[in-house]
Design a protein around this motif. Structure first.
Motif, PDB file in Angstrom:
ATOM      1  N   ALA A  85     -14.848   6.158  -7.576  1.00  0.00           N
ATOM      2  CA  ALA A  85     -14.920   7.589  -7.882  1.00  0.00           C
ATOM      3  C   ALA A  85     -16.164   7.919  -8.691  1.00  0.00           C
ATOM      4  CB  ALA A  85     -13.667   8.020  -8.644  1.00  0.00           C
ATOM      5  N   MET A  86     -16.759   6.882  -9.321  1.00  0.00           N
ATOM      6  CA  MET A  86     -17.993   7.106 -10.074  1.00  0.00           C
ATOM      7  C   MET A  86     -19.232   6.804  -9.236  1.00  0.00           C
ATOM      8  SD  MET A  86     -17.006   5.615 -13.789  1.00  0.00           S
ATOM      9  CE  MET A  86     -18.564   6.041 -14.550  1.00  0.00           C
ATOM     10  N   GLY A  87     -19.056   6.699  -7.920  1.00  0.00           N
ATOM     11  CA  GLY A  87     -20.213   6.546  -7.041  1.00  0.00           C
ATOM     12  C   GLY A  87     -20.732   5.133  -6.915  1.00  0.00           C
ATOM     13  N   ARG A  95     -27.980   8.618 -13.540  1.00  0.00           N
ATOM     14  CA  ARG A  95     -27.223   8.521 -14.786  1.00  0.00           C
ATOM     15  C   ARG A  95     -28.174   8.485 -15.988  1.00  0.00           C
ATOM     16  NH1 ARG A  95     -23.519   3.766 -17.265  1.00  0.00           N
ATOM     17  NH2 ARG A  95     -25.211   2.493 -16.480  1.00  0.00           N
ATOM     18  N   VAL A 135     -27.668   5.947  -8.277  1.00  0.00           N
ATOM     19  CA  VAL A 135     -26.714   6.360  -9.310  1.00  0.00           C
ATOM     20  C   VAL A 135     -27.222   5.937 -10.696  1.00  0.00           C
ATOM     21  CG1 VAL A 135     -24.385   6.048 -10.228  1.00  0.00           C
ATOM     22  CG2 VAL A 135     -24.717   6.381  -7.781  1.00  0.00           C
ATOM     23  N   ILE A 136     -27.760   4.724 -10.786  1.00  0.00           N
ATOM     24  CA  ILE A 136     -28.285   4.235 -12.072  1.00  0.00           C
ATOM     25  C   ILE A 136     -29.388   5.176 -12.571  1.00  0.00           C
ATOM     26  CG2 ILE A 136     -29.549   2.352 -13.194  1.00  0.00           C
ATOM     27  CD1 ILE A 136     -28.231   0.412 -11.262  1.00  0.00           C
ATOM     28  N   ALA A 182     -25.063   7.362   2.061  1.00  0.00           N
ATOM     29  CA  ALA A 182     -24.338   6.612   1.025  1.00  0.00           C
ATOM     30  C   ALA A 182     -24.819   7.036  -0.363  1.00  0.00           C
ATOM     31  CB  ALA A 182     -24.540   5.109   1.218  1.00  0.00           C
ATOM     32  N   ARG A 223     -20.565  11.875  -6.151  1.00  0.00           N
ATOM     33  CA  ARG A 223     -19.335  11.384  -6.778  1.00  0.00           C
ATOM     34  C   ARG A 223     -19.546  11.119  -8.266  1.00  0.00           C
ATOM     35  NH1 ARG A 223     -15.580   9.709  -3.142  1.00  0.00           N
ATOM     36  NH2 ARG A 223     -16.583   9.716  -1.131  1.00  0.00           N
ATOM     37  N   PHE A 224     -20.659  10.414  -8.548  1.00  0.00           N
ATOM     38  CA  PHE A 224     -20.917  10.063  -9.941  1.00  0.00           C
ATOM     39  C   PHE A 224     -21.021  11.324 -10.798  1.00  0.00           C
ATOM     40  CE2 PHE A 224     -23.992   9.772 -13.365  1.00  0.00           C
ATOM     41  CZ  PHE A 224     -23.290   8.911 -14.189  1.00  0.00           C
ATOM     42  N   CYS A 280     -28.177   1.302  -2.853  1.00  0.00           N
ATOM     43  CA  CYS A 280     -27.092   1.499  -3.821  1.00  0.00           C
ATOM     44  C   CYS A 280     -26.975   0.238  -4.656  1.00  0.00           C
ATOM     45  CB  CYS A 280     -25.766   1.738  -3.101  1.00  0.00           C
ATOM     46  SG  CYS A 280     -25.732   3.328  -2.255  1.00  0.00           S
ATOM     47  N   PRO A 281     -26.691   0.283  -5.946  1.00  0.00           N
ATOM     48  CA  PRO A 281     -26.337   1.481  -6.724  1.00  0.00           C
ATOM     49  C   PRO A 281     -27.529   2.116  -7.459  1.00  0.00           C
ATOM     50  CG  PRO A 281     -25.899  -0.469  -8.021  1.00  0.00           C
ATOM     51  CD  PRO A 281     -26.536  -0.949  -6.736  1.00  0.00           C
ATOM     52  N   SER A 301     -17.780  13.094 -11.260  1.00  0.00           N
ATOM     53  CA  SER A 301     -16.846  12.334 -12.111  1.00  0.00           C
ATOM     54  C   SER A 301     -17.193  12.511 -13.585  1.00  0.00           C
ATOM     55  CB  SER A 301     -16.858  10.847 -11.736  1.00  0.00           C
ATOM     56  OG  SER A 301     -18.038  10.218 -12.211  1.00  0.00           O
ATOM     57  N   GLN A 302     -18.460  12.863 -13.874  1.00  0.00           N
ATOM     58  CA  GLN A 302     -18.892  13.066 -15.259  1.00  0.00           C
ATOM     59  C   GLN A 302     -18.838  14.550 -15.638  1.00  0.00           C
ATOM     60  OE1 GLN A 302     -19.730  10.068 -17.026  1.00  0.00           O
ATOM     61  NE2 GLN A 302     -18.798   9.418 -15.118  1.00  0.00           N
ATOM     62  N   TYR A 360     -19.656   3.034   3.394  1.00  0.00           N
ATOM     63  CA  TYR A 360     -19.885   4.257   4.158  1.00  0.00           C
ATOM     64  C   TYR A 360     -20.103   3.941   5.641  1.00  0.00           C
ATOM     65  CZ  TYR A 360     -20.312   6.562  -0.359  1.00  0.00           C
ATOM     66  OH  TYR A 360     -20.057   7.047  -1.606  1.00  0.00           O
ATOM     67  N   GLU A 408     -23.595  10.625  -1.196  1.00  0.00           N
ATOM     68  CA  GLU A 408     -22.183  10.692  -1.595  1.00  0.00           C
ATOM     69  C   GLU A 408     -21.970  10.021  -2.949  1.00  0.00           C
ATOM     70  OE1 GLU A 408     -18.869  10.219   0.925  1.00  0.00           O
ATOM     71  OE2 GLU A 408     -20.019  10.522   2.758  1.00  0.00           O
ATOM     72  N   ASN A 409     -22.642   8.888  -3.167  1.00  0.00           N
ATOM     73  CA  ASN A 409     -22.439   8.169  -4.427  1.00  0.00           C
ATOM     74  C   ASN A 409     -22.952   8.968  -5.626  1.00  0.00           C
ATOM     75  OD1 ASN A 409     -21.007   5.887  -3.738  1.00  0.00           O
ATOM     76  ND2 ASN A 409     -22.811   4.634  -3.340  1.00  0.00           N
TER      77      ASN A 409
END
Lengths: 203, 326
Positions: free
Chosen positions: B244-246, A19, A15-16, A37, A44-45, A11-12, A48-49, B253, A40-41
């Protein structure tokens, strides 16, 4: 469909990467993660979008299918196409080749092997290779050690084709740890891929 | 490393037996404490990590403040420090100079002496301190002596872990990152000094296991239940949105998974729970004091410019070591 492989990334980074793919394509995007992790991340991301997320677990791997709200993306393009534009729109759908054998055609097994090699080689020469190739039954002999077409499949993979081999079939032939190109898939994913509004060519 | 894995490994080591060792490894406290004489006990601690910010001088400050925090969490005064450094050959040596300058300045601010150190070649930079402090044995704050009826005070907001992760992803607004940096490099010296004026039954600092992880350790070591009010817990501006944006680090966790078996949390949503499990760098002190002393401590904290909050209370042990109410 863009596939983002986040396996092994901390992480992150997942997500990067997700995105970036969503920004570039608008979705749908498939994000593959190998830990809780990251799962879930990324979920979530995406939520959220405003995207919708569907998760399929296969052992320690999650395949997160991220789609714009209201089921947008490739499938929707085909569904909403006007009658006159149908042909063009269908061309935008994902192209899937289902390979159920290690030989092409019936009659001579020897000739069938030669034809399969020739077919896969020719596929590598196309300007736009297929999005996905799914190998089932004896087809998994082509994706495992000793296959005469690993070079061709490797080239296709490098050019963006996702190479999937049926896990049950690998087990049946005792080839699970001999997989040499692409990754293992399951019937859920196979059915999902085939049932989507993709153009499927079955060998 | 997560609390689950760590405690499993530590269980395999022998427990040291010495009456002068007031605090050893078995209560998960912040530092070891060894009595020298009736007036003096020695606090010994070590902490180092990889960069959490880009600027080397700031990283040095943060790593030093984080290492010194263990001394403050025991109620002590830092005396002597040694640098611990890992550094790759491929980076300019000026970077190392800046890291050490940041650490040195922070140690000086704490009124301690930087007396040497040890450096080794490493794939990525690492920095921290081995620190020695002094405390009167009767003024020692353990994490294992919280009492039912106590109020719980937290002296820094939480959320630095998620903000640091978002900064790596270039998703955190600059003012959010700046506030987190300011918080991380702030010594717990003023908070410690303020709390010394009140009767502190127990204290710990909030670091890698997150607020809930360290609170659960305090509850279990003390044989009580800590009841925390989620709404009262101060959270850094922007942290919740980034979570909230991950943008949660993997440690959040891990901490949540460890805490879950020790926690009764009704009506608190998962993002809020993760914020409270967010691993902190150089986090605040979590102190347990009788309610009248808590009021006194809050006044003293405020006088010293420390924004502290009462975030919950201690009750006799119930089923879960930790209860979180909205």
């Amino acid at each position: 469909m863009r596939i983002v492989d986040n396996r092994g990334l901390p992480c992150p980074q997942p997500v990067i990467n997700t995105r970036k793919a969503l920004k570039e394509t608008g979705g749908p995007v498939v994000s593959i993660v190998d830990n809780e992790a990251a799962r879930e991340n990324v979920t979530r991301f995406a939520r959220s979008q405003g995207y919708e997320v569907e998760a399929v677990q296969d052992g320690g791997i999650w395949r997160l299918t991220i789609t714009p709200p209201g089921g947008g993306g490739q499938g929707a393009h085909v569904e909403h196409a006007s009658p006159t534009g149908r042909g063009d729109q269908a061309n935008e759908g994902a192209r899937v080749i289902l390979v159920g054998t290690d030989r092409l055609g019936r009659g001579s097994d020897e000739l069938g092997s030669v034809l399969m090699r020739s077919f896969l080689y020719t596929l590598t020469q196309l300007s736009s290779p297929p999005d996905t190739m799914i190998f089932i039954n004896a087809g998994v002999r082509l994706t495992t050690e000793g296959s005469p077409v690993l070079d061709e499949l490797g080239q296709l993979q490098d050019r963006g084709t996702e190479i999937l081999s049926c896990g049950t079939c690998l087990d049946y032939f005792g080839l699970r740890d001999k997989l040499a190109v692409g990754r293992v898939t399951n019937m859920y994913e196979i059915v999902e891929t085939l049932a989507s509004p993709a153009r499927v060519l079955s060998l | 490393m997560g609390p689950e894995t760590l405690s499993h490994v530590l269980r395999q080591l022998p427990v040291p037996q010495d009456a002068r060792l007031l605090v050893g490894p078995h209560t998960g406290d912040d530092a070891a404490v060894y009595v020298l004489d009736e007036e003096t006990a020695l606090i010994v601690t070590v902490d180092f990590f990889t960069p959490v910010v880009d600027d080397p001088y700031t990283f040095g400050q943060i790593a030093a403040a984080n290492a010194l925090s263990d001394v403050y969490a025991m109620g002590g005064r830092p005396l002597l420090c040694l640098n611990l450094v890992g550094f790759p050959t491929c980076l300019p040596v000026e970077v190392l100079g800046e890291i050490l300058r940041g650490g040195c300045d922070k140690v000086a601010e704490a009124g301690a002496i930087l007396a040497g150190g040890h450096t080794l070649e490493d794939d990525e930079p690492k920095y921290g301190l081995a620190a020695v402090g002094l405390v009167h044995p009767e003024g020692l704050w353990r994490n294992s002596t919280a009492r039912a009826g106590d109020a719980l005070i937290l002296t820094k907001p939480v959320g630095t872990g998620v903000i640091n992760t978002a900064a790596k992803a270039d998703m955190a607004p600059p003012e959010v990152v700046a506030a987190a940096i300011e918080l991380m490099r702030t010594l717990n010296a003023a908070a410690c000094d303020a709390l010394r004026g009140a009767r502190v039954n127990a204290c710990t600092d909030v670091t890698g296991f997150g607020l809930l992880g360290h609170a659960a350790e305090m509850a279990e070591a003390s044989g009580v239940t800590l009841v925390l009010r989620a709404e009262a817990i101060p959270v850094l501006e922007g942290a919740r949105e980034l979570g909230a944006m991950g943008m949660f680090p993997a440690g959040a966790y891990r901490n949540r998974d460890w805490v879950k078996g020790r926690l009764a949390a009704g009506g608190v949503d998962d993002t809020d729970l993760l914020i409270l499990c967010d691993p902190q760098t150089s986090g605040g002190l979590l102190a347990s004091l009788p309610p009248d002393h808590a009021a006194l401590a809050l006044a003293r904290l405020s006088e010293r410019g420390v924004t502290a909050k009462v975030i919950g209370e201690v009750v006799p042990r119930r089923q879960a070591a930790l209860e979180l109410v909205p």
